[in-house]
Design a protein around this motif. Structure first.
Motif, PDB file in Angstrom:
ATOM      1  N   ARG A 105       0.823  -1.209   0.000  1.00 46.26           N
ATOM      2  CA  ARG A 105       0.000   0.000   0.000  1.00 46.26           C
ATOM      3  C   ARG A 105       0.859   1.262   0.000  1.00 46.26           C
ATOM      4  O   ARG A 105       0.562   2.242  -0.686  1.00 46.26           O
ATOM      5  N   ALA A 106       1.966   1.227   0.719  1.00 46.02           N
ATOM      6  CA  ALA A 106       2.852   2.391   0.740  1.00 46.02           C
ATOM      7  C   ALA A 106       3.404   2.688  -0.653  1.00 46.02           C
ATOM      8  O   ALA A 106       3.494   3.851  -1.078  1.00 46.02           O
ATOM      9  N   LYS A 107       3.774   1.628  -1.363  1.00 42.45           N
ATOM     10  CA  LYS A 107       4.272   1.826  -2.723  1.00 42.45           C
ATOM     11  C   LYS A 107       3.205   2.451  -3.612  1.00 42.45           C
ATOM     12  O   LYS A 107       3.489   3.329  -4.422  1.00 42.45           O
ATOM     13  N   GLN A 108       1.974   1.993  -3.454  1.00 41.37           N
ATOM     14  CA  GLN A 108       0.900   2.547  -4.280  1.00 41.37           C
ATOM     15  C   GLN A 108       0.620   4.004  -3.926  1.00 41.37           C
ATOM     16  O   GLN A 108       0.336   4.827  -4.800  1.00 41.37           O
ATOM     17  N   VAL A 109       0.687   4.330  -2.649  1.00 39.81           N
ATOM     18  CA  VAL A 109       0.482   5.731  -2.240  1.00 39.81           C
ATOM     19  C   VAL A 109       1.582   6.623  -2.805  1.00 39.81           C
ATOM     20  O   VAL A 109       1.326   7.728  -3.303  1.00 39.81           O
ATOM     21  N   LEU A 110       2.834   6.152  -2.738  1.00 33.19           N
ATOM     22  CA  LEU A 110       3.946   6.919  -3.319  1.00 33.19           C
ATOM     23  C   LEU A 110       3.779   7.085  -4.824  1.00 33.19           C
ATOM     24  O   LEU A 110       4.028   8.156  -5.381  1.00 33.19           O
ATOM     25  N   ARG A 111       3.361   6.015  -5.472  1.00 28.87           N
ATOM     26  CA  ARG A 111       3.158   6.095  -6.914  1.00 28.87           C
ATOM     27  C   ARG A 111       2.072   7.096  -7.252  1.00 28.87           C
ATOM     28  O   ARG A 111       2.183   7.862  -8.217  1.00 28.87           O
ATOM     29  N   LYS A 112       0.991   7.111  -6.442  1.00 28.02           N
ATOM     30  CA  LYS A 112      -0.102   8.056  -6.686  1.00 28.02           C
ATOM     31  C   LYS A 112       0.374   9.483  -6.463  1.00 28.02           C
ATOM     32  O   LYS A 112       0.038  10.413  -7.215  1.00 28.02           O
ATOM     33  N   ALA A 113       1.200   9.679  -5.414  1.00 26.84           N
ATOM     34  CA  ALA A 113       1.712  11.028  -5.145  1.00 26.84           C
ATOM     35  C   ALA A 113       2.588  11.524  -6.291  1.00 26.84           C
ATOM     36  O   ALA A 113       2.522  12.694  -6.697  1.00 26.84           O
ATOM     37  N   GLU A 114       3.426  10.646  -6.847  1.00 27.09           N
ATOM     38  CA  GLU A 114       4.266  11.036  -7.981  1.00 27.09           C
ATOM     39  C   GLU A 114       3.417  11.382  -9.202  1.00 27.09           C
ATOM     40  O   GLU A 114       3.709  12.338  -9.927  1.00 27.09           O
ATOM     41  N   GLN A 115       2.342  10.609  -9.409  1.00 24.45           N
ATOM     42  CA  GLN A 115       1.460  10.909 -10.532  1.00 24.45           C
ATOM     43  C   GLN A 115       0.763  12.250 -10.346  1.00 24.45           C
ATOM     44  O   GLN A 115       0.584  13.015 -11.306  1.00 24.45           O
ATOM     45  N   ASP A 116       0.365  12.548  -9.107  1.00 27.05           N
ATOM     46  CA  ASP A 116      -0.281  13.844  -8.848  1.00 27.05           C
ATOM     47  C   ASP A 116       0.676  14.997  -9.092  1.00 27.05           C
ATOM     48  O   ASP A 116       0.288  16.063  -9.619  1.00 27.05           O
TER      49      ASP A 116
END
Length: 1037
Positions: free
Chosen positions: A1023-1034
């Protein structure tokens, strides 16, 4: 006088001398063939959302199942008692029914059999099945919870695992310990379970650790406000078990926060530490102290999740939980037709249409079932804040497509013609038959078929004829379980094809002629003659619409004649062409049907009860001459005879009992008990009406209180000679009829209590006694009609119609099946529909907002929703196997008091510090908390100690068997001087073994919990990886 009585008794014995060849118990088998509709006395729903099977239990132990494609079947429990709890083991074809006498029934839906009956001695107060498993929790009034397992052979076994009240609340004492609800936590069903007590206490139980890990909802707030409310219902409000809705007896509805295994659940500790609910609903029930009967939560993928709240009043509330609206909650009040006792959300679909439509189904206190379109409820909640106010959802009552109310009915089975329609025809008719449980309203007032292709009565095996309140007459093809309308007559005369609007009260149909005679409440008699068959095909059949061509191609002529009083009985003498009509005012009218012309009319008054119940044409010998007689039975239990030609009374007086009661049925029989009648409904295959002048005849009279067999020869002279008599003591008879097998005739009696008796004729001896569950007799009120209509064919098929709610067909004879496609209609469960395990729900990560209500909907709503798995999908089989290992062992062994010093023994056995490892697990990191190798080594060491101790115990037991007498003497000496006996030394060994087994079990639990922590850590990392990935996309966007 004594000799005269003896001669009379001898003649009676001679009359019944051939009784051994009469109807026997082996000839009959009273049973329910099929039940169509909603059974009366419904109390509770259960629903299998995988196979779309709706179950309805009743207060007399019946279970009605409604499946896809209009399939349905009725089951009956061993005892007529209501259900407490009712639940499917989904995807297994198993239904569990917990009755009010604490019996747990296991039903195989596929085989329609009761496979097991498990009896619990204590009062069961809560019950639930763990999803994807065959395990069940049962809570009792003492506060304890047990675990049951259903084996593959459908046998119930009690497991060793328990959750005692003492473990739930260690040092607290309660005056009400009843377990109200047991709710396995979503996404952690095999790990945690929420327990709610009736007094309001809420605990979260860790299954593996066997400890309470969370408490809330206690009685502290109740004591401060001096309240006495009790929990009445509860349900989860989150797909991961972080919110629970609890309804109370005083009308309050709270949402309590529960810690779950999900990440980001920070709101639970905030409210649980204060022991206060995180949200309180104000739905109007609290002001009236109206109990909350039921709550159900519908998860709609974060868009329009709704909470359905049913109170003990004629209203229910639907609450929309959506943070995007201007207000925190949007409420819809549904004003119900009556007080409802249960509700369910079902999916209505069939194989012809792939579209699924959800419906809110409600069970009324009267037993009626109501439906609401759930999509209309959702649309209203979403659009009610807009400028254009949407229309309120409409209520639809589930009822049979019988058009107008039935006031009279006749049933003819095994019609004499043998050219019946094929199964393919009836299969197509069943596919076009309207669904019973549907929100569509266009079929609710009747069947609207595009083409019935009615070509005549010759291709119909069973014919059901109904007269209606509006004056219409409907012919139904009853060859399959669903009665299919084939013809409807509405015309009043040859020139008037409109409905009369006058209720029909009697029907006579001769299928051989064919000839139909109807009588209505106003005394009007209509004689319909049919054209020769076959009729031309015509697409005219529509009970709800109009007909274009009408029935000109079927009806040859319609003739009318007026009589006095409502017509309640009719009969025809085909040899003379006379029609006899009896009315409720005591009038007998004899009509020549060729005219029709009225030949004569007689009136018979009565001080007790006026009315004619039976008319029968008979040819007999009187004073050496053949005479045509009309036998008349009146409602006050009197019997008399008229000259068929003139109407003159042949006897000097009437024959009646000393204490007359309301008569129900009268028929003239010959010496073998055969009916002397020219009514084609009673003609048996291959038999013809014979001249009765040489036969001895008898009169059968049935009243509410007794049965009588009179001598017909004496009755013609006005002399009462009772040959047989039977009084009813327990309950009154409400309906009677005769039926026959291939060679014998019998009498059926139906009582107001639902009891059924089959008796032989003319001896009136009891053959079989049984009952019809669900039968409720409702006597007609003044100038009105009963809701129940009963009729019987000559071959013993009984059709009971309860208003527009249900039709029951009962067969009396052995190995007689009158329906086609019965197995197909009753197949509610199909194994080919079995699915794999349900998908694990996905969490919706919401946009952060502040406020209490936002925390309520936080787990399942949000803007720009992103669906991501909460954790790795665990193998359900593996989880169930772990659960099986836990439930197989006793987590709380019985305590014992010992008189020896056990300090040294405990110090040797407790070298493995299990509690120390429990503390380390809390303090260290998730992945490095436990040293598996070290635990495995200690685990092997403990197993070695157990083996050694078992060996010592075995040797000790062998020595004891060899030296029993010596040991007893030594024990007595030791006891005299204050030393320990040998039995105490043996108990020490047993204690050591028990202690070792307990430590081994704890080690197994630690190892399982270690695996769980590792899986959780992996989920956190993903989940942490997905949150980081979402933050980078934002950031990039």
């Amino acid at each position: 006088m004594f000799v005269k009585k003896l001669v009379e008794k001898a003649s009676i014995k001679k009359l019944g001398g051939n009784s051994s060849a009469g109807l026997r118990a082996s000839d009959v088998d009273p049973r329910l063939i099929f039940h169509h509709g909603v059974p009366s006395g419904g109390t509770m729903f259960a629903y299998d959302n995988i196979h779309n099977i709706l179950a309805l239990s009743t207060n007399d132990g019946r279970i009605k199942l409604f499946g896809k494609d209009n399939t349905q079947v009725l089951l009956e429990s061993n005892k007529p008692v209501p259900s407490k709890f009712f639940q499917f083991i989904k995807n297994q074809g198993i239904l569990i029914n917990v009755t009010s006498n604490n019996h747990i029934e296991v039903w195989d839906i596929d085989k329609k059999l009761l496979c097991d009956l498990y009896i619990v001695k204590e009062e069961i107060t809560s019950f639930v099945i763990i999803q994807h498993s065959l395990y069940m929790y049962i809570g009792v009034s003492s506060g304890d919870i047990s675990v049951l397992k259903l084996h593959q052979d459908l046998h119930v076994e009690k497991m060793n695992y328990t959750i005692p009240l003492s473990a739930s609340f260690e040092n607290e004492v309660f005056d009400d310990t009843v377990v109200a609800h047991i709710l396995p936590q979503p996404a952690a069903e095999t790990k945690r379970v929420l327990i709610i007590f009736r007094k309001g206490q809420i605990i979260l139980w860790d299954i593996q650790e066997s400890i309470c890990i969370f408490r809330s909802g206690g009685s502290l707030s109740q004591q401060l406000h001096n309240e006495t409310k009790k929990v009445s219902c509860a349900c989860w409000m989150c797909p991961f078990g972080s919110k629970v809705a609890v309804g109370y007896s005083n009308g309050e509805l709270y949402i309590w926060s529960i810690p779950s295994l999900t990440a980001g659940n920070v709101s639970a500790s905030d409210h649980s530490s204060k022991n206060i609910p995180m949200f309180k609903f104000n739905l109007g029930y609290k002001s009236d102290k109206t109990c909350i009967v039921s709550v159900k939560w519908i998860y709609a993928e974060g868009k329009t999740s709704r909470l359905y709240v049913l109170g003990a009043s004629q209203s229910m509330q639907v609450v929309l939980l959506n943070e995007h609206t201007e207000t925190r909650t949007i409420k819809l009040g549904l004003y119900l037709s009556e007080l409802c006792v249960d509700m369910e959300i079902i999916s209505s679909s069939n194989e012809q249409s792939k579209h699924k439509q959800n419906s809110l189904i409600l069970l009324g206190k009267s037993g009626h079932v109501y439906l609401y379109d759930d999509s209309m409820i959702e649309r209203y909640l979403l659009q009610c804040q807009s400028k254009s106010t949407p229309s309120l959802p409409k209520e639809v009552m589930v009822k049979l497509p019988l058009a107008d109310c039935i006031t009279i009915a006749k049933f003819i089975s095994n019609t004499p013609n043998g050219f019946y329609s094929q199964d393919e025809y009836y299969s197509q008719m069943l596919r076009n038959y309207p669904q019973l449980i549907t929100i569509e309203t266009n079929h609710k007032d009747g069947i609207n078929l595009s083409s019935a292709n009615f070509s005549g009565f010759s291709n119909i095996k069973n014919l059901y004829i109904t007269g209606h309140h509006n004056g219409a007459i409907t012919f139904w093809d009853a060859s399959c379980p669903f009665f299919i309308p084939v013809l409807q007559l509405k015309q009043q005369s040859e020139n008037d094809h409109s409905l009369s609007g006058v209720p029909l009260t009697e029907l006579y149909f001769d299928i051989n002629t064919p000839l139909l005679v109807s009588g209505d409440q106003s005394g009007m008699v209509r004689i319909f003659r049919f054209k020769p068959e076959p009729y031309a095909y015509n697409s005219f059949m529509s009970l709800t619409g109009s007909t274009k061509k009408g029935v000109d191609h079927v009806i040859q002529s319609v003739k009318l004649i007026q009589t006095i009083g409502a017509v309640i009985c009719m009969n025809i003498d085909h040899s003379s062409g006379h029609l006899a009509v009896g009315s409720d005012q005591g009038n007998v009218s004899v009509i020549n049907i060729d005219g029709p012309t009225l030949l004569y009319q007689k009136h018979f008054a009565s001080e007790i009860s006026t009315g004619i119940i039976s008319l029968q044409f008979i040819t007999c010998s009187l004073y050496g001459f053949s005479k045509n007689i009309l036998a008349v039975g009146t409602k006050d239990s009197s019997v008399l005879a008229l000259d068929n030609e003139t109407g003159n009374t042949l006897s000097t007086g009437t024959v009646h009992p000393k204490k007359p009661s309301k008569a129900l049925f009268m028929q003239v029989l010959d010496e073998q008990g055969e009916p002397i009648t020219k009514d084609s409904l009673y003609l048996r295959e291959g038999n013809h009406i014979e001249d009765a002048t040489t036969k001895k005849m008898y009169i059968l009279l049935c009243s509410e209180k007794a049965l009588y067999i009179y001598s017909f020869e004496h009755a013609l002279q006005g002399i009462k000679k009772v040959l047989y008599k039977k009084k009813f003591s327990l309950s009154s008879c409400c309906w009677a009829s005769t039926f026959h097998s291939a060679s014998d005739i019998g009498l059926i009696l139906l009582f107001t209590s639902g009891k059924v008796e089959l008796r032989s004729l003319p001896e009136l001896s009891l053959i079989v006694k049984t009952s019809i569950r669900g039968f409720t007799y409702s006597p007609p009120k003044l100038k009105s009609f009963s809701d129940s209509q009963i009729c019987c064919s000559s071959r013993g098929e009984i059709v009971l119609v309860n208003s527009d709610q249900e039709i029951s067909v009962v067969s009396l004879l052995v190995q007689r099946n009158i329906f086609r496609l019965l197995d197909s209609v009753g197949c509610v469960y199909r194994k080919e529909r079995m699915l794999s395990q349900e998908l694990v729900p996905y969490q919706v990560i919401p946009k952060e907002k502040k406020g209490i209500f936002n925390s309520v909907v936080k787990d399942f709503t949000g803007s720009k929703e992103k669906h991501m798995p909460l954790m790795e999908k665990e193998d359900p089989k593996e989880s169930i196997q772990e659960l099986s290992a836990i439930f197989s062992h006793a987590n709380f062994p019985p305590e014992a008091n010992y008189t020896v010093d056990e300090n040294q023994l405990e110090s040797n056995l407790d070298d493995t510090d299990l509690e120390h490892h429990r503390e380390i697990r809390k303090e260290q990191s998730i992945l490095g908390a436990l040293n598996k190798k070290k635990l495995a080594g200690k685990f092997q060491a403990l197993k070695g100690k157990v083996k050694e101790m078992k060996g010592n115990n075995q040797k000790a037991s062998d020595k004891e068997e060899q030296q029993d007498e010596k040991a007893d003497a030594v024990n007595q000496i030791k006891k005299k001087y204050g030393f320990l006996s040998s039995s105490n030394e043996t108990s020490v060994a047993k204690l050591a073994e028990s202690k070792l087994q307990e430590n081994i079990r704890k080690l197994q639990g630690i190892e399982l919990h270690t695996t769980e922590i590792q899986n959780t850590a992996k989920s956190f990392l993903s989940r942490a990886k997905q949150v980081l990935r979402k933050a980078e996309q934002d950031k990039q966007s």
